[in-house]
Design a protein around this motif. Sequence first.
Motif, PDB file in Angstrom:
ATOM      1  N   MET A   1      11.147 -71.423 -19.583  1.00 36.54           N
ATOM      2  CA  MET A   1      10.032 -70.614 -19.133  1.00 36.54           C
ATOM      3  C   MET A   1      10.340 -69.963 -17.790  1.00 36.54           C
ATOM      4  O   MET A   1      10.007 -68.828 -17.518  1.00 36.54           O
ATOM      5  N   ALA A  17      10.554 -76.229 -10.323  1.00 38.62           N
ATOM      6  CA  ALA A  17      10.619 -76.276 -11.786  1.00 38.62           C
ATOM      7  C   ALA A  17      12.059 -76.136 -12.258  1.00 38.62           C
ATOM      8  O   ALA A  17      12.476 -76.773 -13.230  1.00 38.62           O
ATOM      9  N   TRP A  23      12.040 -83.486 -10.440  1.00 38.83           N
ATOM     10  CA  TRP A  23      11.838 -84.168 -11.725  1.00 38.83           C
ATOM     11  C   TRP A  23      12.320 -85.612 -11.674  1.00 38.83           C
ATOM     12  O   TRP A  23      11.665 -86.516 -12.189  1.00 38.83           O
ATOM     13  N   LEU A  26       9.908 -87.552  -9.578  1.00 40.54           N
ATOM     14  CA  LEU A  26       8.629 -87.673 -10.275  1.00 40.54           C
ATOM     15  C   LEU A  26       8.705 -88.744 -11.364  1.00 40.54           C
ATOM     16  O   LEU A  26       7.787 -89.549 -11.534  1.00 40.54           O
ATOM     17  N   VAL A  30       6.231 -91.940 -11.513  1.00 41.66           N
ATOM     18  CA  VAL A  30       5.394 -92.178 -12.699  1.00 41.66           C
ATOM     19  C   VAL A  30       5.710 -93.546 -13.287  1.00 41.66           C
ATOM     20  O   VAL A  30       4.817 -94.294 -13.677  1.00 41.66           O
ATOM     21  N   TYR A  37      -1.720 -97.738 -14.160  1.00 43.52           N
ATOM     22  CA  TYR A  37      -2.468 -96.809 -15.025  1.00 43.52           C
ATOM     23  C   TYR A  37      -2.820 -97.496 -16.349  1.00 43.52           C
ATOM     24  O   TYR A  37      -3.940 -97.382 -16.844  1.00 43.52           O
ATOM     25  N   GLU A 241       9.444 -92.742 -30.463  1.00 40.17           N
ATOM     26  CA  GLU A 241       9.258 -91.452 -29.806  1.00 40.17           C
ATOM     27  C   GLU A 241       9.607 -91.560 -28.320  1.00 40.17           C
ATOM     28  O   GLU A 241      10.279 -90.708 -27.762  1.00 40.17           O
ATOM     29  N   GLU A 245      12.672 -89.821 -26.285  1.00 42.18           N
ATOM     30  CA  GLU A 245      12.329 -89.007 -25.124  1.00 42.18           C
ATOM     31  C   GLU A 245      13.169 -89.412 -23.915  1.00 42.18           C
ATOM     32  O   GLU A 245      13.735 -88.564 -23.215  1.00 42.18           O
ATOM     33  N   ARG A 249      16.083 -87.243 -22.089  1.00 40.94           N
ATOM     34  CA  ARG A 249      15.952 -86.916 -20.671  1.00 40.94           C
ATOM     35  C   ARG A 249      17.190 -87.382 -19.892  1.00 40.94           C
ATOM     36  O   ARG A 249      17.690 -86.694 -19.019  1.00 40.94           O
TER      37      ARG A 249
ATOM     38  N   ARG B 329       5.384 -81.762 -30.803  1.00 38.41           N
ATOM     39  CA  ARG B 329       5.862 -83.094 -31.186  1.00 38.41           C
ATOM     40  C   ARG B 329       4.913 -83.683 -32.225  1.00 38.41           C
ATOM     41  O   ARG B 329       3.734 -83.850 -31.947  1.00 38.41           O
ATOM     42  N   ARG B 334       0.722 -80.236 -26.812  1.00 37.72           N
ATOM     43  CA  ARG B 334       0.231 -80.795 -25.555  1.00 37.72           C
ATOM     44  C   ARG B 334       0.211 -79.715 -24.479  1.00 37.72           C
ATOM     45  O   ARG B 334       1.084 -78.856 -24.447  1.00 37.72           O
ATOM     46  N   HIS B 348      -2.377 -89.568 -12.226  1.00 34.51           N
ATOM     47  CA  HIS B 348      -1.219 -90.135 -12.920  1.00 34.51           C
ATOM     48  C   HIS B 348      -1.030 -89.445 -14.279  1.00 34.51           C
ATOM     49  O   HIS B 348       0.095 -89.083 -14.637  1.00 34.51           O
ATOM     50  N   ALA B 349      -2.138 -89.264 -14.997  1.00 31.59           N
ATOM     51  CA  ALA B 349      -2.048 -88.628 -16.321  1.00 31.59           C
ATOM     52  C   ALA B 349      -1.510 -87.207 -16.191  1.00 31.59           C
ATOM     53  O   ALA B 349      -0.711 -86.750 -17.026  1.00 31.59           O
ATOM     54  N   LEU B 351       0.500 -86.067 -13.783  1.00 30.14           N
ATOM     55  CA  LEU B 351       1.940 -86.119 -13.460  1.00 30.14           C
ATOM     56  C   LEU B 351       2.761 -86.494 -14.693  1.00 30.14           C
ATOM     57  O   LEU B 351       3.846 -85.959 -14.928  1.00 30.14           O
ATOM     58  N   ARG B 352       2.216 -87.406 -15.475  1.00 40.38           N
ATOM     59  CA  ARG B 352       2.945 -87.867 -16.667  1.00 40.38           C
ATOM     60  C   ARG B 352       3.079 -86.738 -17.685  1.00 40.38           C
ATOM     61  O   ARG B 352       4.133 -86.563 -18.301  1.00 40.38           O
ATOM     62  N   LEU B 354       3.070 -83.585 -17.001  1.00 47.10           N
ATOM     63  CA  LEU B 354       4.001 -82.601 -16.434  1.00 47.10           C
ATOM     64  C   LEU B 354       5.433 -83.024 -16.743  1.00 47.10           C
ATOM     65  O   LEU B 354       6.275 -82.206 -17.118  1.00 47.10           O
ATOM     66  N   LEU B 355       5.674 -84.317 -16.614  1.00 48.25           N
ATOM     67  CA  LEU B 355       7.011 -84.860 -16.874  1.00 48.25           C
ATOM     68  C   LEU B 355       7.372 -84.718 -18.360  1.00 48.25           C
ATOM     69  O   LEU B 355       8.503 -84.410 -18.706  1.00 48.25           O
ATOM     70  N   LEU B 356       6.377 -84.925 -19.192  1.00 52.40           N
ATOM     71  CA  LEU B 356       6.598 -84.813 -20.639  1.00 52.40           C
ATOM     72  C   LEU B 356       6.973 -83.388 -21.035  1.00 52.40           C
ATOM     73  O   LEU B 356       7.780 -83.164 -21.929  1.00 52.40           O
ATOM     74  N   GLN B 358       8.595 -81.302 -19.239  1.00 53.83           N
ATOM     75  CA  GLN B 358       9.633 -80.848 -18.307  1.00 53.83           C
ATOM     76  C   GLN B 358      10.501 -79.740 -18.914  1.00 53.83           C
ATOM     77  O   GLN B 358      10.759 -78.720 -18.277  1.00 53.83           O
ATOM     78  N   GLN B 359      10.931 -79.954 -20.143  1.00 54.80           N
ATOM     79  CA  GLN B 359      11.805 -78.963 -20.784  1.00 54.80           C
ATOM     80  C   GLN B 359      11.139 -77.596 -20.865  1.00 54.80           C
ATOM     81  O   GLN B 359      11.733 -76.584 -20.558  1.00 54.80           O
ATOM     82  N   GLU B 360       9.885 -77.601 -21.295  1.00 54.12           N
ATOM     83  CA  GLU B 360       9.166 -76.338 -21.452  1.00 54.12           C
ATOM     84  C   GLU B 360       8.907 -75.657 -20.110  1.00 54.12           C
ATOM     85  O   GLU B 360       9.026 -74.449 -19.983  1.00 54.12           O
ATOM     86  N   VAL B 361       8.561 -76.476 -19.123  1.00 56.14           N
ATOM     87  CA  VAL B 361       8.271 -75.918 -17.790  1.00 56.14           C
ATOM     88  C   VAL B 361       9.546 -75.318 -17.211  1.00 56.14           C
ATOM     89  O   VAL B 361       9.526 -74.247 -16.608  1.00 56.14           O
TER      90      VAL B 361
END
Lengths: 324, 361
Positions: A1, A17, A23, A26, A30, A37, A241, A245, A249, B329, B334, B348-349, B351-352, B354-356, B358-361
């Motif tokens: 993107m 980005a 990343w 982060l 997380v 959480y 999954e 992932e 990564r 997926r 998402r 937290h949700a 940030l998580r 956003l991390l998920l 990552q590839q698209e961003v």
Amino acid sequence: MANGPVAWSNEDAQADANGNELWAHLEEIVSITQPIYDIIEIFESSTMRLSACFVLMYFAEKQVLKRVAESVYYAHLKGEVAMLLEDYFDEYIGSPLFLLATFLDTNFRFAFSIDTQKVVRNEYQRYVRAWTGSDEKTAMALLTFDLFAGDRDKLPYDYLSGQVENQYGNVLAVARRILGIVPHSMSCEGSFSTLGWLNGQRRSSLGTRNLEMSAAVYTHLRASVDDRPKPKWSVGKLRKERQQELAKRAANRVPFDCRRGEIPASTSLSSDFSIYEKFRQKLSDVFADPPENIYDILEMKDSIVLGNEVNPHQILLKRNYKIT
Amino acid sequence: MNELLNPGDTEDEDVDNGSCNVNSSDGDTGNCDHCGRPFTPIWGAYKKDYKANSKIIERAKCKFCSKKVLPRPKENMLHHAYSCRLMHADADYDFFVGVQGQANIKRFFGTAKKAKTASEEKNLALARFFFSVGYSFLSIENMYFAKLLSTLMEGNFKPYGRRKLVNAYLPRLFSEIPPLKVDSESVITLSIDGWTKRGSENLYGISMSADGEERLLKLIPLEEKSATAEELLKYLREVCKDIEMEHIGAVVTDGASTVKKMRECFVAMNPSVVEFTCCVHKMNKLCEGLMQLEAFKSVKKRSLSLNGSIVKSNKLSAALRRLTEQHARNGKIRSLEIFSHTRFSTVHACLRRLLLLQQEV
């Protein structure tokens, strides 16, 4: 993107980005905060007990501490994190009431240390004295408690249901009372959520009494028809999954040179080490044989593992975790 | 017509007519204990007109049109009921459908009671609908809504107004809620928290949890008062009057100083009750503390800024949506999340997620 035709308005965000630094950091943050959480989500259940709260907090704190210590970038913070966690230790994990609740709940096979057992006994005595207001009854109850403490490890996990005949009548009554307490105020938050919805833009002039009645009627009407099946999800599928992932990564990550980044690099050992070790010891001192994971305290071996993390709530749900 | 259906509600029925003042055992027909055979229910629509200085009923006076008819035979009153226009105007359609062709007084009232129940059921069903959805109460008066109901019910039902909905049916539905079943071994956890209503009105709510069920017990408007520990304690004790004290096991609140003091005072008065801070609030505070660590703070700030610059830009959001659709997926698309600073779990949700992505961003 980032390489597409769409222009970013924030150049710093674009740089973040495209880079790897943010990343990587982060992902670590997380990962460190994930146990907390997870337990917040579990805590909100209206069937939560003090004992489950104790267990979840214990493992969450332990996990956070472990993850910080093993972190590539934040290991140097383990002393600070330990200090933060210690503040919360005394109110829940070290609290005599929570310890007593966990001791009375035979779902958990903890081997408590001698010191902890003394704390639990004193708390039991204090609680029974406050409840009955009689020294004589307290003395009788203590005798039964000592008998229970001796047999605790042999008792079936569902002794609380009262279906199994036992001679610990007093202990059972105290256990039912303490384990019937809900350790959170989510009932208030849930009610306010409903009130907020009812007192929306189109019903903004509702008076307080009418709002209160509306909320009660709404909750009653919704509860009587809410028998929809709960969503089913496959743990195995989620685990697969998650592992895919993580593998993906890890393969895509470019080695990060911390010297270039603004974020401080990790240090293997720091002056905070002693604080961290002290708190770790404090956590361990609760038990004679500190459990490493939730399997150590549950009989059930077919527990569910989500990703690389244990999800204790699923284990508790699987078992008939209900006092009748 | 309500008087006809609920004859007991009629005003000064007996007093006017000089009938017996002794307590009535049958309120519906205005009979008293010692005056012989009960009156027929049709009298609910009529007033008794007595002969001067006598207990003999000379005429029956219609409550709707004031027409006087002979009370004997009783079918006279029934015949007038067929023809009285005012009575018709105030009656339910179902009621008159039932009345048509009825020659017997017993059958007449059997039908009337049935019609009343059916009509009231419809009114209640409408009220239930409005209180279970978030529509404006004003929409009950919407012309097309009335037409819709009329079409569906083939002209047999006309909705009432919003005032009746709120003033009559809301208290009625509220009174129908069964009291919470508290077993002899149930333990109640009380919690109290503050909330701000629309229009910045501060309220305090007291709720309870027992046996997996949660219920709001009382909503307290503070009005001009301050939320002091003493004031809150007073409210809490008022609420506790309706609950057996031995069932109350704990008072759990957030960490605010006033409520903390309040629960300490409550426990001092009731030693068998325990008190502590809500574990969810405490965990939120813990995470807030973690995120305040200098090293975490900068990463969080940059990540949320990155998240915000995508969420707030329509072009970037659209591009991200296109990409996530391509890489969906398991059929799930998402998107990035928004967060609230006061709720750690939302940060937290966010940030998580956003991390998920990552590839698209």
